[in-house]
Design an enzyme around this catalytic site. Structure first.
Site, PDB file in Angstrom:
ATOM      1  CG  ASP A 112      -2.188  -3.507   5.169  1.00 41.53           C
ATOM      2  OD1 ASP A 112      -3.071  -3.060   4.422  1.00 41.53           O
ATOM      3  OD2 ASP A 112      -2.312  -3.597   6.411  1.00 41.53           O
ATOM      4  CG  HIS A 147       0.470  -8.266   4.858  1.00 36.62           C
ATOM      5  ND1 HIS A 147      -0.274  -9.123   5.642  1.00 36.62           N
ATOM      6  CD2 HIS A 147       0.664  -7.142   5.604  1.00 36.62           C
ATOM      7  CE1 HIS A 147      -0.528  -8.552   6.823  1.00 36.62           C
ATOM      8  NE2 HIS A 147       0.037  -7.350   6.821  1.00 36.62           N
TER       9      HIS A 147
END
Length: 723
Positions: A90, A242
């Site tokens: 992400d 992430h």
């Protein structure tokens, strides 16, 4: 400036409005795009949902798998099975960490799903192209990582479709996977989040939640992160990691360790689509590709445009601050030199002011007049009351209101009247010069009154042979009301401080028509007053400078004039002044490459006018638009502090100028308000004048309305007359 002029005017001049609207709209749109893309983004933030209500979330979602398909009737969910782990990232792409993560994935032959944020993708398109080229799956995380649960429908559409178009424009692929920002697992889906997912399904998107959080956002250590991914319960999960939104060194280390042990652990890491047997990426349509490409390049253009404007603002602020310091320092030097009546700073060659020898010779005062019945009596009586010997020449330039009759009826000694057909102010002044009997000539507008000692004080600088002209100190008489106060501030601060600077730098560009003294010899050498421009006073002064004459400023020689009492009248007056000044600057542009006094005018005077009376006013609308931008998208407190500092600098400069002019400070209470009306009016005047000049349109003469508010200091006949 009091005499009429007939000038041709061709067509309309609405081009300036069109140009200004286009520029302001372009800037406003660019700032809005940049503010939306950069300052409303929430990458790295994990706010609590706007509402925790879950009553409208279907049980199939809260009790289902992480991939949610609500595109048709009912809701279906799916997730990885067996030993499969869907690896997702992400908040990217990030220029520092995404390439390193891609390197690790390539090294181990593993593909992953990257949920990219549109704003970051536009900044780093090469990373999206690399993802696509290396076989990774690209999903979207909206345009700015906005919380869709709290967003209105228009913003949901923009965030979802905008991100899809960005990916299509960069890679040529149209993604169909969406990770709602700030979401976690199925059990935590709120009504707002479900509403956003349902709306995205109508656009053809599958919502992908996470079932196993790697915890890399908290940076617990690469070993802890790796342990979470290698546990047996990680199988069949959608793992959330992430590649952006912060420092991801532990993510890179943990990923390398996990993929190095995937064979031993029995895990198979892959993309979301592969884990559920769905091809989530399709070739973008030609329309989507074109729209996406235009959108991406449009945002890039606004980024470059706003960056350039931001640097220009910094430069403008620095120049403005430098000007404030310069004019105050130089004004102090000028004031000391004038007050002591001696040379100042001769060693540096800055400003030479010889010891004065009093000049008592008579002076010819020329008053050009065109329909000046409202104020001509006060003007002539004030000059006639002068303590210095004067010959007064009133040139009636074809008035139709009985101006000459009023002067004639006064019966004052040594007042001569010349009646002529209307030919414009330059022709009236030249007629007066031809009739003058003395070597020193004072020119004064018909809407201006003198103090008894004005003429005497004004001409004393002629003791220096190099001086060819002297500017006096023009004062606003009708300074009551806020508009009058604003003009009073402008005259004292803007005009008079600048004149002190020009005096010291020997580059005076304008001796105002309201009060100026000249040597007849100097006037003869430059051919008298030209009618080439609407600012004949500026044109004449520049011609004198180019002729080698020194032009100086005498602040103790005061003249009182009427200022426009309405915004419309003010606009007409300043429009003519500005346009005429531009004409004069263009006419005398050759001074820039000349030497001597002409070079001082060209490089110092014209350069100063270009920067501070043309370029900075043209840039002023950008400042205002940026201020609104800052209030909406940035920190309003910081913007208020910057504005307060700017206002404080202005106040200090104004207070000092008022002190030099021995004026009470009470008018300065209007200074903050001046920023919201008067300043805008002045820069709009400059914009209109510049565009009118560039369009080659000849501006017609605008005569200011007279109010008859002036009164002569003395209502008695002249105390001293010149033969």
């Amino acid at each position: 400036m009091s005499t009429g002029r007939r000038a041709a005017r061709s067509g309309g001049i609405g081009a300036h409005w069109f140009l200004m609207v286009v520029v302001v709209l372009t800037l406003g749109l660019s700032l809005a795009v940049q503010g939306y893309m950069n300052h409303l983004a929430g990458i790295g933030d994990r706010p609590a949902p706007a509402s925790n209500a879950t009553g409208n979330v279907p049980a199939a979602v809260t009790e289902g798998r992480p991939v949610i398909d609500a595109r048709g009737e009912g809701v279906r969910t799916a997730g990885p099975s067996g030993h499969t782990v869907a690896l997702t990232f992400d908040d990217g792409p990030d220029p520092a960490w995404t390439p390193r993560i891609l390197d690790v994935l390539r090294e181990h032959g593993v593909h992953a799903t990257f949920f990219v944020t549109g704003s970051s993708a536009i900044k780093h398109p090469e990373l999206l192209r690399r993802m696509a080229a290396e076989g990774h799956e690209i999903g979207t995380q909206t345009l700015t990582n906005a919380d869709l649960s709290a967003a209105p429908s228009w913003r949901r559409q923009l965030e979802i479709r905008g991100a899809q178009k960005v990916v299509a424009g960069i890679t040529g692929q149209s993604p169909s996977l969406l990770r709602p920002p700030h979401s976690t697992d199925n059990t935590a889906v709120t009504d707002g989040q479900w509403s956003a997912m349902d709306a995205a399904a109508d656009e053809g998107f599958l919502a992908v939640l996470g079932t196993l959080d790697s915890g890399d956002e908290q940076a617990p250590g690469s070993e802890v992160i790796a342990d979470r991914l290698l546990r047996p319960e990680a199988r069949g999960q959608v793992v959330v990691m992430h590649d952006g939104g912060g420092t991801r060194s532990q993510t890179v280390e943990a990923l390398s360790a996990v993929l190095g042990q995937q064979a031993e652990s029995g895990h198979r890491f892959t993309t979301v689509g592969d884990s559920i047997g769905v091809d989530s990426t399709r070739q973008a349509s030609f329309a989507d590709f074109v729209i996406g490409t235009v959108f991406v390049w449009g945002v890039r253009f606004t980024d470059v445009f706003v960056t350039a404007i931001s640097w220009a603002l910094v430069a403008a602020g620095a120049v403005t601050l430098a000007r404030a310091v310069l004019v105050m320092v130089v004004a102090a030097r000028h004031n000391r030199a004038v007050r002591r009546g001696r040379e100042a700073d001769r060693n540096r060659g800055w400003f030479e002011l010889p010891l004065r020898t009093e000049i008592a010779e008579p002076v010819s005062v020329i008053v050009p007049a065109y329909n000046e019945s409202a104020g001509i009596e006060a003007a002539v009586r004030s000059i006639a009351a002068s303590t210095h010997p004067v010959q007064i020449i009133v040139v009636d330039d074809g008035s139709s209101d009985g101006t000459a009759d009023i002067v004639e009826a006064l019966g004052l000694p040594n007042v001569e009247i010349i009646r002529k057909e209307n030919g414009g102010k330059p022709s009236a002044l030249n007629a007066g010069i031809a009739a003058a009997r003395h070597d020193l000539v004072v020119m004064v507008d018909g809407d201006t009154v003198f103090e008894p000692d004005t003429v005497h004080v004004l001409i004393q600088r002629f003791a220096e042979p190099r001086v060819g002209a002297i500017s006096g100190n023009t004062k606003i008489a009708n300074r009551g009301g806020i508009l009058g106060a604003w003009q009073h501030i402008e005259y004292v601060v803007g005009f008079n401080l600048d004149r002190r600077l020009f005096d010291v730098a020997e580059c005076m560009p304008t001796v105002p028509g309201a009060i100026g003294a000249f040597r007849r010899e100097a006037l003869a050498r430059v051919g008298g007053v030209s009618n080439d421009t609407l600012a004949e006073d500026t044109d004449l002064t520049m011609a004198l400078c180019r002729g080698g004459w020194r032009v100086v400023y005498e602040d103790d020689a005061r003249a009182w004039t009427e200022a426009p009492a309405t915004l419309g009248a003010l606009w007409k007056q300043r429009y003519r002044w500005c346009y005429g000044t531009l004409q004069a600057m263009w006419k005398h542009r050759g001074a820039v490459v000349q030497s001597g006094a002409a070079g001082k005018l060209g490089r110092r005077g014209l350069g100063y006018l270009l920067v501070f009376q043309v370029l900075l006013p043209l840039f002023a609308p950008v400042v205002d638009v940026f201020a609104i931008y800052g209030l909406v998208f940035l920190d309003p407190v910081r913007i208020a502090v910057v504005w307060g500092i700017f206002l404080l600098i202005q106040f200090i400069m104004a207070a000092y100028a008022f002190r030099l002019d021995r004026e009470p400070l009470r008018a300065l209470w209007t200074l903050p308000l001046q920023q919201f009306v008067y300043r805008q009016l002045m820069y709009l005047v400059v914009i209109q004048s510049v565009v009118t000049a560039l369009a080659g349109v000849r501006l017609r003469w605008h005569r200011m309305e007279r109010y008859g508010s002036l009164r002569a200091p003395m209502d008695s006949p002249a105390r001293t007359s010149a033969p």
